[in-house]
Design an enzyme around this catalytic site. Structure first.
Site, short mmCIF file in Angstrom:
data_model
loop_
_atom_site.label_atom_id
_atom_site.label_comp_id
_atom_site.label_asym_id
_atom_site.label_seq_id
_atom_site.Cartn_x
_atom_site.Cartn_y
_atom_site.Cartn_z
N ASP A 18 -1.08 -6.10 -0.27
CA ASP A 18 -1.44 -5.50 1.02
C ASP A 18 -2.95 -5.29 1.13
OD1 ASP A 18 0.67 -5.13 2.76
OD2 ASP A 18 1.27 -3.21 1.87
N GLU A 62 -1.31 -5.66 8.65
CA GLU A 62 -0.48 -5.10 9.72
C GLU A 62 -1.08 -5.39 11.08
OE1 GLU A 62 0.17 -0.93 8.99
OE2 GLU A 62 1.06 -1.29 7.02
N LYS A 105 -1.13 -9.43 2.77
CA LYS A 105 -0.39 -8.99 3.96
C LYS A 105 -1.28 -8.04 4.75
CE LYS A 105 3.29 -6.04 3.75
NZ LYS A 105 2.82 -4.86 4.53
N GLU A 137 9.45 -4.39 10.29
CA GLU A 137 9.84 -3.07 9.78
C GLU A 137 10.37 -2.20 10.91
OE1 GLU A 137 7.01 -1.18 7.20
OE2 GLU A 137 8.19 0.65 7.04
N ASP A 179 0.84 -1.20 0.00
CA ASP A 179 0.00 0.00 0.00
C ASP A 179 0.88 1.26 0.00
OD1 ASP A 179 0.87 -0.20 2.59
OD2 ASP A 179 -1.11 0.03 3.52
N SER A 180 2.21 1.07 0.01
CA SER A 180 3.11 2.18 -0.29
C SER A 180 2.83 2.71 -1.69
CB SER A 180 4.58 1.75 -0.16
OG SER A 180 4.82 0.57 -0.90
O1 KIV Z 1 3.61 -1.15 1.57
C1 KIV Z 1 4.81 -1.48 1.62
O2 KIV Z 1 5.63 -1.13 0.77
C2 KIV Z 1 5.23 -2.29 2.76
C3 KIV Z 1 6.71 -2.54 2.90
C4 KIV Z 1 7.37 -1.33 3.42
C5 KIV Z 1 6.99 -3.72 3.73
O3 KIV Z 1 4.44 -2.72 3.52
#
Ligand code: KIV
Length: 262
Positions: free
Chosen positions: A81, A112, A110, A179, A42-43
């Protein structure tokens, strides 16, 4: 790559590589270069969509990116994510959201968080959806954490992270992203869990590493201190664009070989 390869790699002591990917053209290059896992992170929000954080990213935006990456990927495991607000309400919401990402080609999702997410991880795992956990600095909780800060400092925080890791493993995670975690704690978590740990700012003792591809390839000006630049792609792209602009303006592009005579 399939999920069972992850544990196999840990058992054999083989380091795993993961990079973020957000589109087909980049995913093809990262995959062909032999990256084990592509993370549709989600970056996406900060890196590609111009948001200030990951918080505004929607499930629809993640679906588009995941579909693009999955279509271009032959070998790597595609992990997508779950964005902020699409799983915290509980297992039902998490399942409905994860199904959308799996339908467009994700091999795993993924999410969190630690013990409060264990029930959701169990529900997804029971539904046949592999889950990667994410502990330490969790960007979706940046407001609660009070900024971009190393997590797990001090014995109480370390014990809490070990308990989170154990709960996620018990619930079925296939890997754990760590992280911005102090190196000794990342090593303890890595030793304690049977699934691979994938570090980002968590030192060399993790079972693998993940970076945001634009950071590691030198696309961006600013980067966190835990990033190493493995290339200067931004500078190369800028040079290519300057050369193109100059050639068009000078009339040297297109040349005879780049035109149709009839
Ligand atoms: O969204 C992302 O890029 C991440 C990484 C920083 C692990 O979750």
């Amino acid at each position: 790559m399939r999920v069972h390869h992850l544990v196999g790699a840990k058992q054999r002591g083989e380091k795993l590589t993961m990079l973020t990917a957000y589109d087909a053209v980049t995913a093809r290059i990262l995959d062909e270069a032999g990256t084990d896992m592509l993370l549709v992170g989600d970056s996406l929000g900060n890196v590609m969509l111009g948001y200030d954080s990951t918080m505004p990213v929607t499930l629809d935006e993640m679906v588009v990116a995941t579909r693009s990456v999955a279509r271009a990927t032959q070998r790597a495991l595609v992990v997508a994510d779950l964005p902020f607000g699409t799983y915290e309400a509980g297992p039902q919401q998490a399942l409905a959201s994860a199904v959308q990402l799996m339908r467009v080609g994700a091999n795993a999702v993924k999410l969190e968080g630690g013990r409060p997410r264990a029930e959701a991880v169990r529900a997804l795992t029971d539904a046949g959806i592999p889950v990667v956990g994410h502990l330490g600095f969790t960007p979706q909780s940046v407001n609660k954490l009070g900024g971009f800060r190393v997590q797990g400092r001090g014995e109480d925080a370390a014990e809490a992270m070990l308990a989170d890791a154990a709960a996620l493993v018990q619930a079925g995670v296939v890997a754990l992203v760590l992280e911005m975690v102090p190196e000794p704690l990342a090593a303890r978590v890595t030793e304690a869990v049977p699934v691979p740990t994938i570090g980002i700012g968590a030192g060399p003792q993790c079972d693998g590493q993940v970076l945001v591809w634009t950071d590691m390839a030198g696309m961006t000006q600013w980067q966190p201190r835990f990033v190493r630049r493995f290339g200067q792609v931004g500078a190369a792209l800028r040079q290519a664009v300057e050369d193109y602009n100059q050639a068009v303006r000078a009339g040297s592009f297109p040349g005879a070989a780049e035109s149709f005579a009839d």
